[in-house]
Motif scaffolding. Sequence first.
Motif, PDB file in Angstrom:
ATOM      1  N   LEU A  54       0.828  -1.205   0.000  1.00 38.30           N
ATOM      2  CA  LEU A  54       0.000   0.000   0.000  1.00 38.30           C
ATOM      3  C   LEU A  54       0.864   1.257   0.000  1.00 38.30           C
ATOM      4  CD1 LEU A  54      -2.792  -1.055   2.535  1.00 38.30           C
ATOM      5  CD2 LEU A  54      -3.036  -0.754   0.070  1.00 38.30           C
ATOM      6  N   ILE A 109      -8.914  -5.514   0.502  1.00 37.74           N
ATOM      7  CA  ILE A 109      -8.073  -5.517   1.702  1.00 37.74           C
ATOM      8  C   ILE A 109      -8.792  -6.196   2.860  1.00 37.74           C
ATOM      9  CG2 ILE A 109      -6.993  -4.048   3.454  1.00 37.74           C
ATOM     10  CD1 ILE A 109      -6.462  -2.000   1.230  1.00 37.74           C
ATOM     11  N   ALA A 110     -10.075  -5.876   3.048  1.00 35.10           N
ATOM     12  CA  ALA A 110     -10.849  -6.473   4.139  1.00 35.10           C
ATOM     13  C   ALA A 110     -10.904  -7.990   3.990  1.00 35.10           C
ATOM     14  CB  ALA A 110     -12.255  -5.885   4.166  1.00 35.10           C
ATOM     15  N   PHE A 159      -2.461   2.279   7.576  1.00 30.65           N
ATOM     16  CA  PHE A 159      -3.243   1.031   7.521  1.00 30.65           C
ATOM     17  C   PHE A 159      -3.368   0.529   8.952  1.00 30.65           C
ATOM     18  CE2 PHE A 159      -2.859  -3.735   6.511  1.00 30.65           C
ATOM     19  CZ  PHE A 159      -4.229  -3.894   6.375  1.00 30.65           C
ATOM     20  N   LEU A 180     -12.721  -0.379   7.006  1.00 27.99           N
ATOM     21  CA  LEU A 180     -12.471  -1.742   6.521  1.00 27.99           C
ATOM     22  C   LEU A 180     -13.443  -2.707   7.183  1.00 27.99           C
ATOM     23  CD1 LEU A 180      -8.556  -1.725   6.711  1.00 27.99           C
ATOM     24  CD2 LEU A 180      -9.980  -1.410   4.679  1.00 27.99           C
ATOM     25  N   TYR A 229     -19.085   4.971   5.249  1.00 27.39           N
ATOM     26  CA  TYR A 229     -17.908   4.109   5.214  1.00 27.39           C
ATOM     27  C   TYR A 229     -16.679   4.813   4.656  1.00 27.39           C
ATOM     28  CZ  TYR A 229     -21.264   0.435   6.160  1.00 27.39           C
ATOM     29  OH  TYR A 229     -22.252  -0.322   6.737  1.00 27.39           O
ATOM     30  N   HIS A 230     -16.847   6.061   4.234  1.00 33.80           N
ATOM     31  CA  HIS A 230     -15.676   6.776   3.734  1.00 33.80           C
ATOM     32  C   HIS A 230     -15.850   8.283   3.923  1.00 33.80           C
ATOM     33  CE1 HIS A 230     -18.331   7.229   0.204  1.00 33.80           C
ATOM     34  NE2 HIS A 230     -17.619   8.305  -0.058  1.00 33.80           N
ATOM     35  N   LEU A 285      -8.373   2.521   6.625  1.00 29.94           N
ATOM     36  CA  LEU A 285      -7.318   2.891   5.691  1.00 29.94           C
ATOM     37  C   LEU A 285      -7.383   4.397   5.493  1.00 29.94           C
ATOM     38  CD1 LEU A 285      -5.075   2.110   3.650  1.00 29.94           C
ATOM     39  CD2 LEU A 285      -6.869   1.949   1.910  1.00 29.94           C
ATOM     40  N   ILE A 305     -11.277   5.436   4.779  1.00 29.94           N
ATOM     41  CA  ILE A 305     -12.204   4.389   4.360  1.00 29.94           C
ATOM     42  C   ILE A 305     -12.202   3.276   5.401  1.00 29.94           C
ATOM     43  CG2 ILE A 305     -12.900   2.838   2.510  1.00 29.94           C
ATOM     44  CD1 ILE A 305     -11.187   4.479   0.613  1.00 29.94           C
ATOM     45  N   THR A 336     -10.574  -1.345  -0.844  1.00 32.75           N
ATOM     46  CA  THR A 336     -10.768  -1.636   0.584  1.00 32.75           C
ATOM     47  C   THR A 336     -11.571  -2.918   0.794  1.00 32.75           C
ATOM     48  OG1 THR A 336     -12.612  -0.054   0.564  1.00 32.75           O
ATOM     49  CG2 THR A 336     -10.506   0.730   1.392  1.00 32.75           C
ATOM     50  N   ARG A 337     -12.463  -3.248  -0.129  1.00 39.97           N
ATOM     51  CA  ARG A 337     -13.155  -4.541  -0.027  1.00 39.97           C
ATOM     52  C   ARG A 337     -12.172  -5.693  -0.187  1.00 39.97           C
ATOM     53  NH1 ARG A 337     -17.668  -1.803  -2.481  1.00 39.97           N
ATOM     54  NH2 ARG A 337     -16.923  -2.262  -4.593  1.00 39.97           N
ATOM     55  N   LEU A 351     -11.215   3.100  -4.996  1.00 37.97           N
ATOM     56  CA  LEU A 351     -10.807   3.002  -3.590  1.00 37.97           C
ATOM     57  C   LEU A 351     -11.728   2.067  -2.808  1.00 37.97           C
ATOM     58  CD1 LEU A 351      -9.726   6.652  -2.671  1.00 37.97           C
ATOM     59  CD2 LEU A 351      -8.299   4.600  -2.671  1.00 37.97           C
TER      60      LEU A 351
END
Length: 223
Positions: free
Chosen positions: A105, A213-214, A120, A178, A150-151, A187, A176, A210-211, A206
């Motif tokens: 990242l 990453i989660a 992060f 997670l 959520y953001h 994040l 954002i 993040t989806r 973005l």
Amino acid sequence: MNQVDDLAQLLDDNLVEEYLRENPSFFTKYPHLLNYMEVSQQQEGTVSLVQRQQRMMREKIVALEDEITSLMAIAAENQALYKKFAALFFDLLNCDDLIAINDKLNQHFISELGLTHVSFKLFDQHVPAMLYVNRSELDNLLVQRLGRGYHYFGRINQQEQQLLFDHPEPGSVALIALGKSGELGLLAISSEDANHFQPEMDNLLLMQLTRLIASLVQRLLIK
């Protein structure tokens, strides 16, 4: 007084305008009349209606060409951005641990996209210490900036910057959450440009990031 004079007294500019609007093909039927039409301009004096129409058409063509050029430039920028995000997605999928995700990242957002900082942060106590943060420390920030969403894209104050970044500085940020309800972490990405992240900007890439990453975080925490 002849019939033409009588008719002229009955007509006014508004009636003539209304008639021409309702009959746009009038000058097509009587094209020779265009040679008698004149339009006064301050800089060029009197010009024929045909010349005026030609000039207006040229101006419209130039405006359309400028718009097309601008759209093509935006499309090229979006394509380049998409390719960079696609490369980041691929690299993340090949990460074996959370530290590697954090490194990727930082590499992509700072080195490839020219942004300033990446934070992060995860709420699970079992993650590496450098990534862990107690959610209660961010409660005010999450409530003030994300609320029920959520953001958040925009600016934050210095105290909020210090919670997220090692070297806070003025600018704008993307925050954002997670997880489906923000339960995994946060994040945060910063730019030194105060106008880079704005509330109305497109968030599709973005949010997809993040989806991903989660999903990766959940998979790695199970191991």
